[in-house]
Design an enzyme around this catalytic site. Sequence first.
Site, mmCIF file in Angstrom:
data_model
loop_
_atom_site.group_PDB
_atom_site.id
_atom_site.type_symbol
_atom_site.label_atom_id
_atom_site.label_comp_id
_atom_site.label_asym_id
_atom_site.label_seq_id
_atom_site.Cartn_x
_atom_site.Cartn_y
_atom_site.Cartn_z
ATOM 1 N N ASP A 155 0.898 -1.191 -0.088
ATOM 2 C CA ASP A 155 0.098 -0.135 -0.020
ATOM 3 C C ASP A 155 0.857 1.277 0.163
ATOM 4 O O ASP A 155 1.544 1.526 1.266
ATOM 5 C CB ASP A 155 -0.834 -0.165 1.381
ATOM 6 C CG ASP A 155 -2.019 -1.107 1.111
ATOM 7 O OD1 ASP A 155 -1.887 -2.078 0.362
ATOM 8 O OD2 ASP A 155 -2.837 -0.903 1.992
ATOM 9 N N LYS A 212 -6.822 3.391 -2.633
ATOM 10 C CA LYS A 212 -7.240 3.068 -1.500
ATOM 11 C C LYS A 212 -7.532 4.861 -0.947
ATOM 12 O O LYS A 212 -6.761 5.532 -1.479
ATOM 13 C CB LYS A 212 -6.196 2.657 -0.814
ATOM 14 C CG LYS A 212 -6.179 2.706 0.851
ATOM 15 C CD LYS A 212 -4.904 1.929 1.455
ATOM 16 C CE LYS A 212 -4.898 2.017 3.063
ATOM 17 N NZ LYS A 212 -3.579 1.338 3.383
ATOM 18 N N LYS A 250 -10.097 0.138 -1.850
ATOM 19 C CA LYS A 250 -9.997 -0.034 -0.443
ATOM 20 C C LYS A 250 -10.172 1.288 0.471
ATOM 21 O O LYS A 250 -9.724 2.338 0.166
ATOM 22 C CB LYS A 250 -8.355 -0.398 -0.089
ATOM 23 C CG LYS A 250 -8.195 -0.710 1.340
ATOM 24 C CD LYS A 250 -6.662 -1.371 1.473
ATOM 25 C CE LYS A 250 -6.567 -1.327 2.992
ATOM 26 N NZ LYS A 250 -5.119 -1.796 3.372
#
Length: 215
Positions: free
Chosen positions: A91, A154, A183
């Site tokens: 991430d 995300k 996400k």
Amino acid sequence: MNKINTKLFDHTILAADATEEEVAKVCAEAVEHGFMTVCVNSFYVNFANEKLMGSDVKVCAVVGFPLGKMMTAAKCSEARLAIKYGASEIDMVINIGALKGKRYSIVHDDIKQVKKTCGRNIILKVIIETCLLTDEEKRIACRLAEEAGADFVKTSTGFSTGGATETDILLMHDEIGDRMGIKASGGIRTREDAEKMLAAGATRLGTSRTVEIVS
């Protein structure tokens, strides 16, 4: 009440003061409940990988976290080391200042180079930090992440001025459809929060309150 699929969750521990004992506890919880990943800072990747050995829970490492202002080479180096020591998902935080300054080629190349480091088999999620962006900037960030080959977008680090919102998930899904994962992360504390994010289009949830949400 229907049971939430536990494989939708990244069980997260990213606090600056998180101890080895606390990370071990999160890993044990992830195995017990069958979460998708344990999300940790790169320092704890090797430790988490050892604790999760023999289970189907993966290790997710954050890169360039939480500000995203590192040089691209530094992000790639952190990603490479995290993968070497067992991370299956990365991430990364985008260069938010470059995006807001309309230096889109820098943002695109930053993501592209980290994805190149990840290769095909390592999932790359791109944190765009929605709380710092206008709606148009959120859309541009999603497009840049898609064009650069990322697997997910995300919402948030959880360390800035706000976290995931239902409105932002709807906007992100409107921009990228089902071509990428989405996400939602930051501020997801209850089952109701989780269900709202999933209904809006999120395909993964990142939270430290995972056990409370699924129990």
